[in-house]
Design an enzyme around this catalytic site. Structure first.
Site, short mmCIF file in Angstrom:
data_model
loop_
_atom_site.label_atom_id
_atom_site.label_comp_id
_atom_site.label_asym_id
_atom_site.label_seq_id
_atom_site.Cartn_x
_atom_site.Cartn_y
_atom_site.Cartn_z
N ARG A 40 20.33 18.57 -16.01
CA ARG A 40 20.35 17.10 -15.89
C ARG A 40 19.27 16.42 -16.72
NH1 ARG A 40 21.41 15.89 -9.57
NH2 ARG A 40 23.27 17.14 -9.24
N ASP A 145 20.29 2.39 -1.88
CA ASP A 145 20.12 3.73 -2.45
C ASP A 145 18.94 3.64 -3.41
OD1 ASP A 145 22.29 6.29 -2.63
OD2 ASP A 145 20.80 6.22 -4.24
C1 LIG Z 1 24.83 12.98 -1.07
S1 LIG Z 1 24.59 11.26 -1.21
C2 LIG Z 1 25.10 10.71 0.41
C3 LIG Z 1 26.06 9.53 0.33
C4 LIG Z 1 26.61 9.07 1.66
N1 LIG Z 1 25.58 8.69 2.59
C5 LIG Z 1 27.50 10.11 2.27
O1 LIG Z 1 27.13 10.73 3.27
O2 LIG Z 1 28.60 10.33 1.75
C6 LIG Z 1 22.80 11.13 -1.10
C7 LIG Z 1 22.25 9.83 -1.64
O3 LIG Z 1 20.88 9.69 -1.24
C8 LIG Z 1 20.21 9.00 -2.26
N2 LIG Z 1 18.75 9.22 -2.13
C9 LIG Z 1 18.04 10.32 -2.43
N3 LIG Z 1 16.73 10.12 -2.20
C10 LIG Z 1 16.62 8.84 -1.73
C11 LIG Z 1 15.52 8.04 -1.32
N4 LIG Z 1 14.27 8.49 -1.34
N5 LIG Z 1 15.77 6.76 -0.91
C12 LIG Z 1 17.04 6.28 -0.90
N6 LIG Z 1 18.11 7.00 -1.28
C13 LIG Z 1 17.91 8.26 -1.70
C14 LIG Z 1 20.80 9.58 -3.54
O4 LIG Z 1 20.60 8.73 -4.65
C15 LIG Z 1 22.27 9.76 -3.15
O5 LIG Z 1 23.07 8.69 -3.61
#
Ligand SMILES: C[S@@+](CC[C@H](N)C(=O)[O-])C[C@H]1O[C@@H](n2cnc3c(N)ncnc32)[C@H](O)[C@@H]1O
Length: 284
Positions: A40, A145
């Protein structure tokens, strides 16, 4: 033609990446993520016209304010999501909203790791359907996010048709527009649904959280898995302060919090409520 020559990625480079992403957003990268980090980030190194990872990491570390920090973060997040993922939460939400609905009160929900928007739009559809069937009501839906790319995609509300396999035919008809011509195969949430969600950037591990009020439900699903235990415990404690006394916290299927905090009590499949809604301690 893009220069695809292999870039050197040393153990030390990976160690630096790991420390930097952990400091900024709390994501804990295990050694097994070395290849993922290389795949990435090498695109970012090349897009900045740099010749090595160490130059790229030096660039980031030379300025806290560098706009490349966001590119670095966006590259390392994992954004997998889908409409009505872990669908039991939407049934629980519907019943909770039905019970909590009061004239003159706004039902408030926060999707705290909303990725490309499928989760908050599934919440919006659930509440719009309920309100329709129950004869009205108001809700406010915030979605956040850390990743600015996914927030941008979410705000557009456009998806490939096959991404909506868990959306019923009736919901598709009522809440989506179908693309025609060169947009064939795409669907877009109708304006009413898009406007029901307020997207904003929010870092769950920021040193301080802005006051965004209290919620009847918080969806914080499939993000805790990227954090270590102390980070998870810190977020859970702050989230407890963001719940209304009878509010619900929804977590992802593999996120078990029982050994991390006693602030919550389980109340359904991966669903929690405050153990001490009046702020009191056990037995106090
Ligand atoms: C796997 S996705 C989950 C999406 C959704 N909640 C679901 O369960 O389908 C995880 C998300 O967490 C976000 N994320 C990671 N670290 C974060 C942080 N410190 N603060 C806010 N969002 C974060 C990522 O950018 C990503 O879009």
């Amino acid at each position: 033609m893009a220069d695809e020559t292999e870039l050197k990625f040393t153990r030390n480079d990976f160690k630096r990446v790991r420390e930097m992403i952990y400091q900024r957003v709390g994501i804990s990268l295990s050694d097994s993520k070395t290849h993922m980090a290389y795949a990435r980030l090498s695109k970012r190194v090349r897009s900045r016209g740099l010749r090595s990872f160490s130059d790229y990491l030096d660039l980031l570390q030379s300025s806290e304010e560098s706009d490349e920090w966001q590119g670095f973060i966006n590259a390392l997040t994992t954004n997998l999501t889908s409409f009505f993922r872990e669908s039991h939460h939407f049934d629980i939400l519907r019943e909770h909203a039905r019970a909590r609905r009061k004239p003159g009160e706004t039902f408030r929900v926060w999707s705290a790791a909303s990725s490309t928007g499928e989760e908050p739009y599934s919440i919006a559809i659930t509440l719009l359907e309920l309100w329709r069937e129950a004869g009205g009501g108001t809700f406010q839906l915030l979605a956040s996010d850390i990743d600015t790319n996914v927030l941008q995609q979410a705000a557009h509300g456009i998806y490939a048709r096959e991404r909506a396999e868990k959306v019923s035919g009736a919901q598709l008809q009522r809440y989506f527009d179908k693309g025609v011509g060169r947009n064939e195969g795409l669907i877009r949430l109708k304006r009413q649904v898009r406007e029901a969600v307020s997207f904003f950037q929010f870092n769950l591990v920021a040193p301080s959280w802005p006051d965004i009020g209290r919620f009847d439900a918080i969806f914080c699903r499939n993000v805790m898995i990227y954090f270590d235990k102390p980070t998870q415990a810190g977020i859970l404690s702050r989230m407890a302060a963001c719940l209304r006394p009878d509010g619900l916290l929804m977590l992802g299927h593999s996120e078990n919090i029982t050994h991390l905090t006693d602030a919550y009590a389980g109340c359904g499949r991966t669903t929690y409520r405050l153990a001490y809604p009046d702020g009191g301690e056990e037995g106090g």
